[in-house]
Design a protein around this motif. Structure first.
Motif, PDB file in Angstrom:
ATOM      1  N   GLU A 180       0.884  -1.168   0.000  1.00 62.92           N
ATOM      2  CA  GLU A 180       0.000   0.000   0.000  1.00 62.92           C
ATOM      3  C   GLU A 180       0.913   1.207   0.000  1.00 62.92           C
ATOM      4  O   GLU A 180       1.748   1.365   0.890  1.00 62.92           O
ATOM      5  CB  GLU A 180      -0.881   0.001   1.241  1.00 62.92           C
ATOM      6  CG  GLU A 180      -1.918  -1.092   1.249  1.00 62.92           C
ATOM      7  CD  GLU A 180      -2.798  -1.024   2.495  1.00 62.92           C
ATOM      8  OE1 GLU A 180      -2.676  -0.073   3.286  1.00 62.92           O
ATOM      9  OE2 GLU A 180      -3.598  -1.935   2.661  1.00 62.92           O
ATOM     10  N   GLN A 182       0.029   4.743  -0.536  1.00 57.13           N
ATOM     11  CA  GLN A 182      -0.406   6.056  -0.090  1.00 57.13           C
ATOM     12  C   GLN A 182      -1.453   5.913   1.006  1.00 57.13           C
ATOM     13  O   GLN A 182      -2.360   5.095   0.903  1.00 57.13           O
ATOM     14  CB  GLN A 182      -0.969   6.857  -1.257  1.00 57.13           C
ATOM     15  CG  GLN A 182       0.104   7.113  -2.298  1.00 57.13           C
ATOM     16  CD  GLN A 182      -0.338   8.043  -3.395  1.00 57.13           C
ATOM     17  OE1 GLN A 182      -1.492   8.395  -3.497  1.00 57.13           O
ATOM     18  NE2 GLN A 182       0.604   8.454  -4.211  1.00 57.13           N
ATOM     19  N   HIS A 183      -1.282   6.717   2.047  1.00 51.82           N
ATOM     20  CA  HIS A 183      -2.202   6.696   3.182  1.00 51.82           C
ATOM     21  C   HIS A 183      -2.629   8.118   3.509  1.00 51.82           C
ATOM     22  O   HIS A 183      -1.812   9.037   3.500  1.00 51.82           O
ATOM     23  CB  HIS A 183      -1.543   6.092   4.428  1.00 51.82           C
ATOM     24  CG  HIS A 183      -1.285   4.636   4.310  1.00 51.82           C
ATOM     25  ND1 HIS A 183      -2.098   3.692   4.878  1.00 51.82           N
ATOM     26  CD2 HIS A 183      -0.303   3.949   3.687  1.00 51.82           C
ATOM     27  CE1 HIS A 183      -1.622   2.497   4.611  1.00 51.82           C
ATOM     28  NE2 HIS A 183      -0.537   2.623   3.881  1.00 51.82           N
ATOM     29  N   TRP A 185      -4.863   9.971   6.649  1.00 53.74           N
ATOM     30  CA  TRP A 185      -5.544   9.811   7.928  1.00 53.74           C
ATOM     31  C   TRP A 185      -6.150  11.153   8.327  1.00 53.74           C
ATOM     32  O   TRP A 185      -5.478  12.181   8.302  1.00 53.74           O
ATOM     33  CB  TRP A 185      -4.594   9.390   9.045  1.00 53.74           C
ATOM     34  CG  TRP A 185      -4.044   8.021   8.922  1.00 53.74           C
ATOM     35  CD1 TRP A 185      -4.628   6.864   9.321  1.00 53.74           C
ATOM     36  CD2 TRP A 185      -2.766   7.666   8.405  1.00 53.74           C
ATOM     37  NE1 TRP A 185      -3.801   5.801   9.070  1.00 53.74           N
ATOM     38  CE2 TRP A 185      -2.654   6.272   8.498  1.00 53.74           C
ATOM     39  CE3 TRP A 185      -1.708   8.380   7.852  1.00 53.74           C
ATOM     40  CZ2 TRP A 185      -1.527   5.572   8.069  1.00 53.74           C
ATOM     41  CZ3 TRP A 185      -0.592   7.694   7.419  1.00 53.74           C
ATOM     42  CH2 TRP A 185      -0.517   6.315   7.536  1.00 53.74           C
TER      43      TRP A 185
END
Length: 192
Positions: A180, A182-183, A185
């Motif tokens: 994964e 790109q994150h 939040w």
């Protein structure tokens, strides 16, 4: 027609964040602190590599060949995440992964870069936003050379060498997976 490149966007984002960090005034740079956020070993791709080691097959002479020996590593991919604080409410998230390698697979080293900011809508609440992108860290499975006697030697997927598939067909099933990358939040916290 031009194709959009996800890696160009990621490198552009990383360059912008790095430019902001480097471009900070010397006085601001003196106030920056870097803190360790997390250290951990293993990842979903490490787990996936390990799961490829389940099973085995029997050779023509009756000898059992276990996949386990091919899909274990002496060093499990370790990730280090850090935060460099630019202002009281803003910082650069960055880190790296060491990668890992077994006899029949490899996880590339990785680099993480991101941004975090927070604001306080009222004295008892905090709204924070963080964005990170990861470059590298890809899992690739290696092929084997299998001897089929009178039929010849072929490059094959090690796990499928004894299957009903034609040797060249097994190569389609080699694992080639990205982490994964790109994150985002968004967090809202209220204290009572």
């Amino acid at each position: 027609m031009r194709e959009k490149s996800g890696s160009r966007v990621r490198f552009g984002t990383m360059a912008l964040l790095l430019g902001a960090l480097i471009g900070a005034s010397p006085a601001a740079a003196q106030d920056m602190t870097t803190s360790l956020v997390e250290i951990h070993q293993g990842s979903p791709l490490s787990d996936r590599a390990r799961s490829l080691g389940n099973g085995g097959y029997e050779l023509q002479n009756g000898t059992f060949v276990s996949f386990n020996q091919w899909y274990r590593a002496r060093w499990v991919d370790m990730h280090v995440d850090l935060l460099t604080q630019i202002t009281e409410d803003t910082g650069i998230l960055w880190g790296f992964g060491t990668g890992e390698e077994g006899e029949k697979y490899r996880i590339e080293p990785s680099l993480k870069l991101g941004f975090v900011t927070q604001m306080h809508p009222n004295p008892n609440s905090t709204l924070s936003l963080s964005l990170t992108t990861t470059v590298g860290g890809k899992l690739t499975e290696k092929s084997c050379q299998a001897d089929y006697g009178d039929f010849g030697t072929y490059s094959v997927n090690c796990r499928l060498a004894a299957s009903q598939l034609a040797p060249e067909e097994t190569l389609k099933y080699l694992v080639n997976a990205k982490p994964e990358s790109q994150h985002i939040w968004l967090n809202y916290r209220v204290t009572f």
